[in-house]
Scaffold this motif. Structure first.
Motif, PDB file in Angstrom:
ATOM      1  N   GLU A  40      78.254  53.046  41.728  1.00 40.08           N
ATOM      2  CA  GLU A  40      76.947  52.839  41.115  1.00 40.08           C
ATOM      3  C   GLU A  40      76.721  51.367  40.828  1.00 40.08           C
ATOM      4  OE1 GLU A  40      74.355  55.289  37.980  1.00 40.08           O
ATOM      5  OE2 GLU A  40      76.059  54.290  37.057  1.00 40.08           O
ATOM      6  N   VAL A  41      75.521  50.892  41.181  1.00 37.63           N
ATOM      7  CA  VAL A  41      75.123  49.507  40.954  1.00 37.63           C
ATOM      8  C   VAL A  41      73.783  49.533  40.219  1.00 37.63           C
ATOM      9  CG1 VAL A  41      74.484  47.317  42.018  1.00 37.63           C
ATOM     10  CG2 VAL A  41      76.323  48.696  43.009  1.00 37.63           C
ATOM     11  N   LEU A  42      73.723  48.886  39.065  1.00 36.19           N
ATOM     12  CA  LEU A  42      72.496  48.841  38.277  1.00 36.19           C
ATOM     13  C   LEU A  42      71.725  47.582  38.628  1.00 36.19           C
ATOM     14  CD1 LEU A  42      73.727  50.022  34.761  1.00 36.19           C
ATOM     15  CD2 LEU A  42      72.661  51.355  36.570  1.00 36.19           C
ATOM     16  N   VAL A  43      70.440  47.777  38.963  1.00 37.11           N
ATOM     17  CA  VAL A  43      69.581  46.670  39.389  1.00 37.11           C
ATOM     18  C   VAL A  43      68.405  46.568  38.424  1.00 37.11           C
ATOM     19  CG1 VAL A  43      68.136  45.758  41.245  1.00 37.11           C
ATOM     20  CG2 VAL A  43      70.237  47.010  41.791  1.00 37.11           C
ATOM     21  N   GLY A  44      68.240  45.409  37.829  1.00 42.73           N
ATOM     22  CA  GLY A  44      67.097  45.177  36.953  1.00 42.73           C
ATOM     23  C   GLY A  44      65.916  44.643  37.741  1.00 42.73           C
ATOM     24  N   PHE A  45      64.697  45.033  37.356  1.00 44.13           N
ATOM     25  CA  PHE A  45      63.500  44.566  38.050  1.00 44.13           C
ATOM     26  C   PHE A  45      63.268  43.096  37.757  1.00 44.13           C
ATOM     27  CE2 PHE A  45      62.737  49.061  38.349  1.00 44.13           C
ATOM     28  CZ  PHE A  45      61.979  49.196  39.496  1.00 44.13           C
ATOM     29  N   ALA A  46      62.813  42.379  38.793  1.00 43.59           N
ATOM     30  CA  ALA A  46      62.433  40.979  38.642  1.00 43.59           C
ATOM     31  C   ALA A  46      60.906  40.900  38.713  1.00 43.59           C
ATOM     32  CB  ALA A  46      63.065  40.125  39.743  1.00 43.59           C
ATOM     33  N   GLY A  47      60.304  40.235  37.753  1.00 45.62           N
ATOM     34  CA  GLY A  47      58.849  40.153  37.716  1.00 45.62           C
ATOM     35  C   GLY A  47      58.248  41.291  36.922  1.00 45.62           C
ATOM     36  N   GLU A  48      56.913  41.300  36.882  1.00 46.35           N
ATOM     37  CA  GLU A  48      56.193  42.284  36.079  1.00 46.35           C
ATOM     38  C   GLU A  48      55.951  43.587  36.815  1.00 46.35           C
ATOM     39  OE1 GLU A  48      55.534  41.880  32.923  1.00 46.35           O
ATOM     40  OE2 GLU A  48      56.404  39.867  32.954  1.00 46.35           O
ATOM     41  N   SER A  49      56.014  43.569  38.136  1.00 48.99           N
ATOM     42  CA  SER A  49      55.721  44.766  38.932  1.00 48.99           C
ATOM     43  C   SER A  49      56.902  45.731  38.861  1.00 48.99           C
ATOM     44  CB  SER A  49      55.436  44.382  40.386  1.00 48.99           C
ATOM     45  OG  SER A  49      55.198  45.524  41.163  1.00 48.99           O
ATOM     46  N   ARG A  50      56.632  46.941  38.367  1.00 50.46           N
ATOM     47  CA  ARG A  50      57.658  47.971  38.307  1.00 50.46           C
ATOM     48  C   ARG A  50      56.991  49.335  38.191  1.00 50.46           C
ATOM     49  NH1 ARG A  50      61.157  46.089  33.527  1.00 50.46           N
ATOM     50  NH2 ARG A  50      60.593  44.099  34.462  1.00 50.46           N
ATOM     51  N   PRO A  51      57.627  50.393  38.693  1.00 45.58           N
ATOM     52  CA  PRO A  51      57.045  51.738  38.573  1.00 45.58           C
ATOM     53  C   PRO A  51      56.979  52.173  37.109  1.00 45.58           C
ATOM     54  CG  PRO A  51      58.814  51.683  40.210  1.00 45.58           C
ATOM     55  CD  PRO A  51      58.877  50.394  39.451  1.00 45.58           C
ATOM     56  N   ARG A  52      56.036  53.071  36.828  1.00 42.16           N
ATOM     57  CA  ARG A  52      55.887  53.602  35.475  1.00 42.16           C
ATOM     58  C   ARG A  52      56.362  55.050  35.389  1.00 42.16           C
ATOM     59  NH1 ARG A  52      54.971  50.028  31.568  1.00 42.16           N
ATOM     60  NH2 ARG A  52      53.767  51.557  30.379  1.00 42.16           N
ATOM     61  N   VAL A  53      56.891  55.573  36.501  1.00 47.95           N
ATOM     62  CA  VAL A  53      57.343  56.964  36.552  1.00 47.95           C
ATOM     63  C   VAL A  53      58.843  56.987  36.796  1.00 47.95           C
ATOM     64  CG1 VAL A  53      57.087  59.187  37.693  1.00 47.95           C
ATOM     65  CG2 VAL A  53      55.099  57.684  37.442  1.00 47.95           C
ATOM     66  N   ALA A  54      59.564  57.722  35.970  1.00 53.00           N
ATOM     67  CA  ALA A  54      61.022  57.805  36.101  1.00 53.00           C
ATOM     68  C   ALA A  54      61.408  58.875  37.110  1.00 53.00           C
ATOM     69  CB  ALA A  54      61.651  58.116  34.744  1.00 53.00           C
ATOM     70  N   GLY A  55      62.591  58.684  37.733  1.00 55.65           N
ATOM     71  CA  GLY A  55      63.145  59.683  38.627  1.00 55.65           C
ATOM     72  C   GLY A  55      62.733  59.544  40.075  1.00 55.65           C
ATOM     73  N   LEU A  56      61.938  58.528  40.443  1.00 57.84           N
ATOM     74  CA  LEU A  56      61.510  58.365  41.828  1.00 57.84           C
ATOM     75  C   LEU A  56      62.658  57.825  42.685  1.00 57.84           C
ATOM     76  CD1 LEU A  56      57.958  56.815  41.336  1.00 57.84           C
ATOM     77  CD2 LEU A  56      58.548  59.197  41.761  1.00 57.84           C
ATOM     78  N   TYR A  57      62.727  58.311  43.925  1.00 60.19           N
ATOM     79  CA  TYR A  57      63.769  57.858  44.853  1.00 60.19           C
ATOM     80  C   TYR A  57      63.458  56.440  45.318  1.00 60.19           C
ATOM     81  CZ  TYR A  57      66.589  57.557  49.105  1.00 60.19           C
ATOM     82  OH  TYR A  57      67.470  57.148  50.073  1.00 60.19           O
ATOM     83  N   ALA A  58      64.490  55.622  45.456  1.00 61.32           N
ATOM     84  CA  ALA A  58      64.336  54.237  45.903  1.00 61.32           C
ATOM     85  C   ALA A  58      65.428  53.900  46.906  1.00 61.32           C
ATOM     86  CB  ALA A  58      64.392  53.275  44.715  1.00 61.32           C
ATOM     87  N   GLU A  59      65.097  53.002  47.830  1.00 65.93           N
ATOM     88  CA  GLU A  59      66.052  52.580  48.852  1.00 65.93           C
ATOM     89  C   GLU A  59      65.786  51.130  49.214  1.00 65.93           C
ATOM     90  OE1 GLU A  59      67.646  53.935  53.300  1.00 65.93           O
ATOM     91  OE2 GLU A  59      65.846  54.829  52.429  1.00 65.93           O
ATOM     92  N   GLY A  60      66.852  50.359  49.400  1.00 63.87           N
ATOM     93  CA  GLY A  60      66.686  48.958  49.754  1.00 63.87           C
ATOM     94  C   GLY A  60      67.976  48.344  50.242  1.00 63.87           C
TER      95      GLY A  60
END
Length: 388
Positions: free
Chosen positions: A273-293
């Motif tokens: 597990e790797v925890l990634v913090g958002f950079a900038g003001e843009s971020r989702p407002r809904v929890a639990g969404l799948y992400a890939e990068g």
């Protein structure tokens, strides 16, 4: 007879008009063919190219790193549970409602707990009176003992009774405090500013101790909780940039920074597990969404071309270079894809500074003549405005 003569003259006139049309081809059609770069009579015609139709090959930063997948979760979240056994009287907030720290979210029935509090308070008053009486009796025996009118044993017994009354009063006070806390716990409050994400109970439900009532999350604390394959984890370091997409947000890209790497791999998936913090003001407002990068573990300089400039023919890839006033097909040696921009590394076939078509089509020919035109925006601006 006259009717047949009129019909014959009409047919002759029509045939004469068709012959003239065949001898004089329309010039607008030819101009269109030139502008589109299509073939005419089996030969490639001159291609008109505007500056916005070409791009210059140049070196740019190529990012390479492991894939990271996971979900967007809030760092601050609370599962509010019942601390007393009681019936739910009111649920004051619904899913999605914003809350402030200290707001009452759920009210539980406090009737039986209030009775326990009153009983504890009565016991405290009785213990207080018993202590006062034992203290007065001890003081009298001390006076009598000083004048020799009572025994030392009687004085000792009075002290024991006074000490016992003190202990009873301390226990009664503790029961009162515990009962008061139980009454306070019938009001379930928000632990921080946030949003109700999941309501679990309704009025009339019986809330046993430990029963989940609702969840509160802080949308401003969203982070990407991702997982990386164990064989790639050696390339991951705290502070590395991450580019990723979130399901439900289309092609929008989010950027982040690696904040923490779990010291142990998952026992089943063998992922870390790797925890990634958002950079900038843009971020989702809904929890639990799948992400890939991808984590940008390595950065290097390379010649890059966008996918739109590439033409694929089986296992070969080529681009169209503009050399002088003609097109030249350039077979490319391809490298890896930059997951951040979608561009491809080009290891051979073109050099920095070469000019290639931005959006080639299948009708182009090697050696086809090219004429550069003025920019479309500039030419449109140079046209005089229509008179009003």
């Amino acid at each position: 007879m006259l009717r047949k003569t009129i019909i014959f003259l009409a047919i002759a006139s029509a045939l004469t008009a068709c012959g003239k049309h065949d001898k004089d081809p329309a010039k607008p059609g030819a101009a269109t063919a030139q502008a589109d770069g299509k073939e005419k009579d089996g030969k490639a015609v001159q291609l008109l190219v505007a500056p916005e139709d070409v791009l210059t090959v140049q070196s740019s930063e190529l990012a390479n790193g492991p894939v990271i997948t996971g979900s967007v979760q809030p760092e601050r979240k609370a599962d509010l549970r019942a601390e007393v056994s009681a019936v739910v009287l009111q649920v004051l907030k619904e899913n999605g409602d914003p809350v402030k720290k200290g707001d009452v979210l759920v009210k539980l029935d406090e009737t039986s707990i209030r009775d326990s509090l009153m009983s504890a308070q009565e016991a405290q008053r009785a213990a207080t009176q018993a202590l006062e009486q034992s203290q007065r009796a001890l003081e009298r025996l001390k006076t009598l003992r000083a004048s020799g009118m009572t025994s030392a044993q009687a004085l000792d017994d009075a002290e024991v009774r006074r000490n016992s009354a003190q202990s009873e009063l301390s226990a009664a006070r503790a029961r009162v405090v515990a009962a008061q806390q139980q009454v306070t716990r019938t009001l379930v409050r928000a632990p921080f500013d946030g949003i109700v994400s999941d309501r679990k109970v309704s009025p009339g439900d019986t809330a046993a101790i430990g029963k989940e009532l609702l969840k509160v999350i802080d949308p401003s604390s969203m982070r990407f909780e991702g997982r990386v394959s164990a064989d790639k984890i050696a390339a991951v370091k705290v502070g590395q940039p991450v580019m990723f997409r979130v399901n439900g947000y289309g092609e929008q890209k989010f950027s982040g920074i690696v904040k923490r790497i779990d010291p142990a791999a998952n026992d089943v998936t063998r992922q870390v597990e790797v925890l990634v913090g958002f950079a900038g003001e843009s971020r989702p407002r809904v929890a639990g969404l799948y992400a890939e990068g991808h984590i940008d573990a390595e950065l290097s300089d390379a010649l890059m071309l966008p996918e739109s400039a590439l033409v694929r023919d089986g296992d070969k890839t080529y681009a169209w270079k503009v050399k002088g006033n003609a097109l030249a097909r350039a077979d490319l040696a391809m490298g890896q894809r930059d997951q951040r921009t979608g561009g491809f590394e080009v290891k051979g076939g073109v050099a920095a500074g070469d000019t290639v078509l931005r959006h080639p089509n299948s009708s182009l020919k090697d050696g086809q003549k090219v004429e550069m035109t003025a920019a479309r925006v500039a030419s449109a601006a140079s046209n005089p405005a229509p008179a009003k």
